[in-house]
Design an enzyme around this catalytic site. Structure first.
Site, PDB file in Angstrom:
ATOM      1  N   THR A 345       0.818  -1.213   0.000  1.00  0.00           N
ATOM      2  CA  THR A 345       0.000   0.000   0.000  1.00  0.00           C
ATOM      3  C   THR A 345       0.854   1.266   0.000  1.00  0.00           C
ATOM      4  O   THR A 345       2.073   1.225   0.128  1.00  0.00           O
ATOM      5  CB  THR A 345      -0.942  -0.003   1.211  1.00  0.00           C
ATOM      6  OG1 THR A 345      -0.179  -0.226   2.408  1.00  0.00           O
ATOM      7  CG2 THR A 345      -1.976  -1.103   1.076  1.00  0.00           C
ATOM      8  N   SER A 371       1.244   8.552   5.428  1.00  0.00           N
ATOM      9  CA  SER A 371       0.638   8.573   4.099  1.00  0.00           C
ATOM     10  C   SER A 371       1.731   8.964   3.122  1.00  0.00           C
ATOM     11  O   SER A 371       2.259  10.075   3.186  1.00  0.00           O
ATOM     12  CB  SER A 371      -0.523   9.572   4.035  1.00  0.00           C
ATOM     13  OG  SER A 371      -0.981   9.710   2.708  1.00  0.00           O
ATOM     14  N   ARG A 372       2.084   8.040   2.220  1.00  0.00           N
ATOM     15  CA  ARG A 372       3.225   8.293   1.342  1.00  0.00           C
ATOM     16  C   ARG A 372       2.906   9.309   0.251  1.00  0.00           C
ATOM     17  O   ARG A 372       3.806   9.805  -0.411  1.00  0.00           O
ATOM     18  CB  ARG A 372       3.705   6.973   0.733  1.00  0.00           C
ATOM     19  CG  ARG A 372       4.220   6.003   1.789  1.00  0.00           C
ATOM     20  CD  ARG A 372       4.908   4.790   1.197  1.00  0.00           C
ATOM     21  NE  ARG A 372       5.357   3.894   2.250  1.00  0.00           N
ATOM     22  CZ  ARG A 372       4.695   2.828   2.666  1.00  0.00           C
ATOM     23  NH1 ARG A 372       3.547   2.524   2.102  1.00  0.00           N
ATOM     24  NH2 ARG A 372       5.157   2.066   3.632  1.00  0.00           N
ATOM     25  N   VAL A 373       1.632   9.592   0.048  1.00  0.00           N
ATOM     26  CA  VAL A 373       1.270  10.664  -0.882  1.00  0.00           C
ATOM     27  C   VAL A 373       1.423  12.012  -0.202  1.00  0.00           C
ATOM     28  O   VAL A 373       1.865  12.995  -0.793  1.00  0.00           O
ATOM     29  CB  VAL A 373      -0.167  10.460  -1.396  1.00  0.00           C
ATOM     30  CG1 VAL A 373      -0.615  11.645  -2.230  1.00  0.00           C
ATOM     31  CG2 VAL A 373      -0.252   9.184  -2.211  1.00  0.00           C
TER      32      VAL A 373
END
Length: 515
Positions: A345, A371-373
């Site tokens: 994910t 959250s990598r975004v």
């Protein structure tokens, strides 16, 4: 007598002519039909000999109408995974191929309905008639078909939208022990889409029927069922339905993505899905690996979650956002299935049972969650207001530990401690009550401008609830501008200060009357 014999010959001649005339219009052909014979059955699976032309994933059926899927292909036999109750199937029964792979009905006809994996209604409503049937197993969109995740998906949960933003097309894992609020966060995200136009699909995997009924009732009470499809494969469903449920739900959500719409899918939970896959694999005598899971359990979920994306504008610009849920045991995020999902994910939101028991709801561990975004999929105003809150929130535990052991804190450290406590209180939120973007901006504005510093920690929640109620009367066009404006406009800031002044005034009057 000769007359009678002549008459009989005439009648026979007429009959021969009539038969010959009828035979001229008949076309004879030989029909070839492959069948297989069940050699062994039990526990929702069967072994079959025959059907030499059948392939993996193809549907087969018995003469009594029991449907199964070819799950295991071996040189001498096939492994069948039943999608219906299979108690009536026994050794010696014949099965024939349906000539197609497992497919699911898709389209707007499913909105507001509760269905099983085969598209049959479970809510007691009318049968569903759809012209669209999509394969449950589909290839994920190619890299060239995707576009970067930049558009925010509002979840209505303050701590997520502020510190762990999710974008349309992202895959964000909800991870934590049982009964820590994972499903509540997912339902909040669905409830928050009531006016956004996002289509939601909730896949209930291996849950009790009462739990699924409670989810449906919650969505109906919140006015969110009209834009939601609930696909249920509860704990009593055949193993084949539980295995295919997430893929079927994903195909339904993909239908709307391919049509240029935005969709959100909840997998609740992939831990149960991995368990049913382990059980099926052991029944087919596949070699077990770590924790008895088959070696390809990573691919089981990788090929599913890779289907979530944001398509290019020339392909419709639709998106599919995935929020898979996974369970941990004793907070162990390093277990086999959780680590697999974390690596697949684009980030994880970890819920902590200790925070939950201490009354911090939602019980999100901000330090371990990511959250990598990140801010790329966050409204600019929200990103500006929350810029330093993650650091303040993360330092809170350390400062509280110092204070708990009697350490004397400097004045600056005490100020950070008090502010951190108010930030934590500000991020608390009752379940199934998602906030609008304007209400979240108002909350963070109150934190940044120091309005919460003037009130006791115990009164922060009531103060912010009054503020959110005050902001409900603000016109919708003001909130729409918050998604695009880079900074708070003077008009919006003035409106927020007026609302805060009104709440503070009522609070002062109430305190005066009580004194």
């Amino acid at each position: 007598m000769s007359t009678e014999l002549g008459r009989a010959n005439v009648e026979l001649g007429d009959i021969r002519a009539e038969v010959a005339s009828q035979l001229e219009h008949l076309h004879w052909d030989v029909r070839h039909r492959e069948v297989g014979v069940v050699t062994q059955t039990g526990d929702g699976v069967a072994h079959l000999r025959g059907l030499p032309s059948a392939g993996y994933g193809e549907l087969v059926r018995t003469s009594s109408g029991v449907t199964g899927m070819i799950f295991d292909v071996r040189p001498e036999e096939l492994g069948i995974l039943f999608l219906d109750a299979s108690e009536s199937v026994s050794a010696g029964d014949e099965m024939h191929s349906l000539g197609r792979v497992a497919s699911v009905a898709a389209g707007p006809e499913l909105l507001g309905r509760v269905v099983d994996v085969l598209g049959r209604p479970l809510d007691g409503g009318q049968p569903i008639h759809s012209n669209e049937f999509l394969p449950m197993e589909r290839e994920a969109p190619a890299v060239a078909e995707r576009r970067p995740v930049r558009t925010p998906l509002q979840t209505g949960t303050k701590v997520i939208d502020s510190l762990l933003p999710i974008g349309q097309g992202q895959r964000e894992l909800l991870l934590g022990d049982r009964s820590t609020g994972k499903t509540a966060l997912a339902l909040d995200a669905i409830l928050a889409q009531r006016s956004s136009g996002v289509i939601c699909v909730y896949a209930a995997l291996g849950q009790r029927k009462s739990t699924v009924a409670e989810v449906v009732a919650t969505l109906k009470r919140g006015g969110a069922l009209d834009h939601t499809i609930v696909l249920s494969a509860d704990a009593d469903a055949p193993a084949g339905q539980q295995y295919l449920a997430p893929y079927a739900a994903c195909s339904i959500a993909e239908y709307f993505m391919r049509a240029g719409r935005h969709s959100l899918i909840i997998y609740d939970s992939l831990t149960a899905h991995a368990d049913i896959y382990r059980r099926i694999s052991l029944l087919f005598e596949r070699p077990p690996g770590r924790e008895a899971y088959p070696p390809d359990v990573f691919y089981l979920h990788a090929r599913l979650l890779e289907r979530a994306t944001r398509l290019r504008d020339d392909l419709g610009g639709g998106s599919l956002t995935a929020l898979p849920i996974a369970d941990t045991l004793g907070g162990n995020v390093a277990a086999y299935i959780p680590t697999n999902l974390i690596s697949i994910t684009d980030g994880q939101i970890i819920l902590d049972s200790h925070l939950f028991n201490e009354g911090v709801r939602p019980a999100i561990d901000v330090g371990l969650s990511v959250s990598r975004v990140g801010g790329k999929a966050q409204p600019p105003i929200l990103r500006e207001l929350a810029s330093d809150l993650r650091l303040v929130y993360s330092q809170l535990n350390e400062l509280e530990n110092f204070a708990r052991f009697g350490a004397e804190l400097e004045q600056e450290a005490r100020a950070r401690l008090e502010r951190g406590r108010r930030v934590r209180e500000a991020f608390k939120q009752v379940r199934l009550a998602p906030l609008t973007l304007l209400q979240e901006v108002g909350t963070l504005f109150a934190v940044r401008e120091g309005y919460l510093d003037r009130i006791a920690v115990a009164e922060v929640s009531a103060f912010l609830s009054a503020l959110c109620e005050e902001l409900r009367a603000v016109p919708a066009d003001v909130e729409a501008s918050l998604y695009t404006d880079a900074h708070l406009s003077a008009e919006t800031e003035g409106m927020l200060r007026t609302a805060l002044k009104s709440v503070c005034g009522r609070r002062s009057e109430r305190a005066h009357h009580e004194s």
